[in-house]
Design a protein around this motif. Structure first.
Motif, PDB file in Angstrom:
ATOM      1  N   ARG A   1      73.830  63.040  20.555  1.00 17.28           N
ATOM      2  CA  ARG A   1      72.745  63.976  20.217  1.00 17.28           C
ATOM      3  C   ARG A   1      71.800  63.381  19.165  1.00 17.28           C
ATOM      4  O   ARG A   1      70.582  63.541  19.256  1.00 17.28           O
ATOM      5  N   ILE A   2      72.361  62.712  18.161  1.00 17.31           N
ATOM      6  CA  ILE A   2      71.507  62.086  17.146  1.00 17.31           C
ATOM      7  C   ILE A   2      70.622  61.031  17.791  1.00 17.31           C
ATOM      8  O   ILE A   2      69.421  60.950  17.498  1.00 17.31           O
ATOM      9  N   ALA A   3      71.184  60.221  18.691  1.00 20.37           N
ATOM     10  CA  ALA A   3      70.397  59.202  19.400  1.00 20.37           C
ATOM     11  C   ALA A   3      69.313  59.864  20.246  1.00 20.37           C
ATOM     12  O   ALA A   3      68.147  59.435  20.217  1.00 20.37           O
ATOM     13  N   ARG A   4      69.670  60.906  20.964  1.00 23.51           N
ATOM     14  CA  ARG A   4      68.694  61.614  21.808  1.00 23.51           C
ATOM     15  C   ARG A   4      67.564  62.197  20.971  1.00 23.51           C
ATOM     16  O   ARG A   4      66.388  62.058  21.289  1.00 23.51           O
ATOM     17  N   ASP A   5      67.926  62.834  19.872  1.00 23.84           N
ATOM     18  CA  ASP A   5      66.939  63.499  19.030  1.00 23.84           C
ATOM     19  C   ASP A   5      66.063  62.530  18.255  1.00 23.84           C
ATOM     20  O   ASP A   5      65.029  62.931  17.725  1.00 23.84           O
ATOM     21  N   SER A   6      66.457  61.257  18.188  1.00 25.69           N
ATOM     22  CA  SER A   6      65.639  60.270  17.479  1.00 25.69           C
ATOM     23  C   SER A   6      64.298  60.069  18.180  1.00 25.69           C
ATOM     24  O   SER A   6      63.325  59.705  17.539  1.00 25.69           O
TER      25      SER A   6
ATOM     26  N   GLY B   1      74.598  60.331  10.795  1.00 26.07           N
ATOM     27  CA  GLY B   1      73.952  59.055  11.044  1.00 26.07           C
ATOM     28  C   GLY B   1      74.991  58.072  11.545  1.00 26.07           C
ATOM     29  O   GLY B   1      76.189  58.290  11.353  1.00 26.07           O
ATOM     30  N   PHE B   2      74.518  57.017  12.202  1.00 22.80           N
ATOM     31  CA  PHE B   2      75.470  56.035  12.727  1.00 22.80           C
ATOM     32  C   PHE B   2      74.803  54.684  12.921  1.00 22.80           C
ATOM     33  O   PHE B   2      73.583  54.574  13.023  1.00 22.80           O
ATOM     34  N   VAL B   3      75.663  53.670  12.977  1.00 23.21           N
ATOM     35  CA  VAL B   3      75.290  52.334  13.428  1.00 23.21           C
ATOM     36  C   VAL B   3      76.368  51.922  14.419  1.00 23.21           C
ATOM     37  O   VAL B   3      77.554  52.006  14.110  1.00 23.21           O
TER      38      VAL B   3
END
Length: 187
Positions: A37-42, A76-78
């Motif tokens: 979701r975080i990746a999509r929302d970026s 957040g992520f890497v």
């Protein structure tokens, strides 16, 4: 607690830039949906399938990191992996921070924390990533990362836009950063 989680728990205290109320951790399979979701929302990253994020959290947790808020939720992520033919090189696949956490230096803290861990545990001395020419934020993130670590940056086009089957894709510019002069684990 896994060895990677213990190393990150110690590493986040060494980073002055880690935003208050957040801590570094290794991703777990149950984090895959939130990371997706975080990746999509970026609205910037190429979104992979939700299945791939679950696999990433399972198979590449040792070379990836999440930031957790006070409730333990990823914000957040890497994601990264070690290049098979260059075992001292961490390839950073994606970096993303939840909209509510942006502007706090979290992406840099995540990148520093992850590289400190893999430098210590896996003897990594170099970082590679690809960035499209229009992604100013990622360019700044990785350029400032190299400066903090006293490392040179080499850039070259890795994949030109015509290689992508869906058309209209910007070229992917390879950033080779290294050798890393200092990490939190070696300070």
């Amino acid at each position: 607690m896994t060895a990677a989680q213990a190393a990150l728990a110690g590493a986040d205290r060494e980073f002055l830039g880690m935003p208050e109320g957040l801590e570094l951790d290794a991703p777990r399979v149950e984090d895959g949906a939130v990371i997706w979701r975080i990746a999509r929302d970026s609205k910037v990253l190429d979104l992979n399938s939700s299945y791939s994020y679950l696999l990433w959290c399972r198979d590449f947790a040792a070379t990836s990191v999440v930031a957790r808020d006070g409730q333990g939720e990823p914000v957040g992520f890497v994601t990264g992996y070690i290049r098979p033919e260059r075992p001292q090189t961490l390839v950073v696949w994606q970096v993303a921070v939840d909209h509510a956490q942006r502007g706090r230096g979290l992406a840099g803290a995540l990148l520093d924390g992850l590289t400190a861990r893999v430098a210590d545990e896996l003897d990594v001395h170099r970082v590679e990533t690809t960035i499209t020419p229009d992604n100013t934020a990622s360019n700044r993130l990785f350029t400032s990362f190299a400066e903090r670590h006293g490392a040179a940056v080499q850039r070259e086009v890795l994949f030109h836009g015509g290689l992508f089957p869906d058309g209209g894709h910007e070229p992917e510019v390879l950033y080779r950063i290294g050798p890393l002069a200092a990490t939190a684990a070696t300070r």
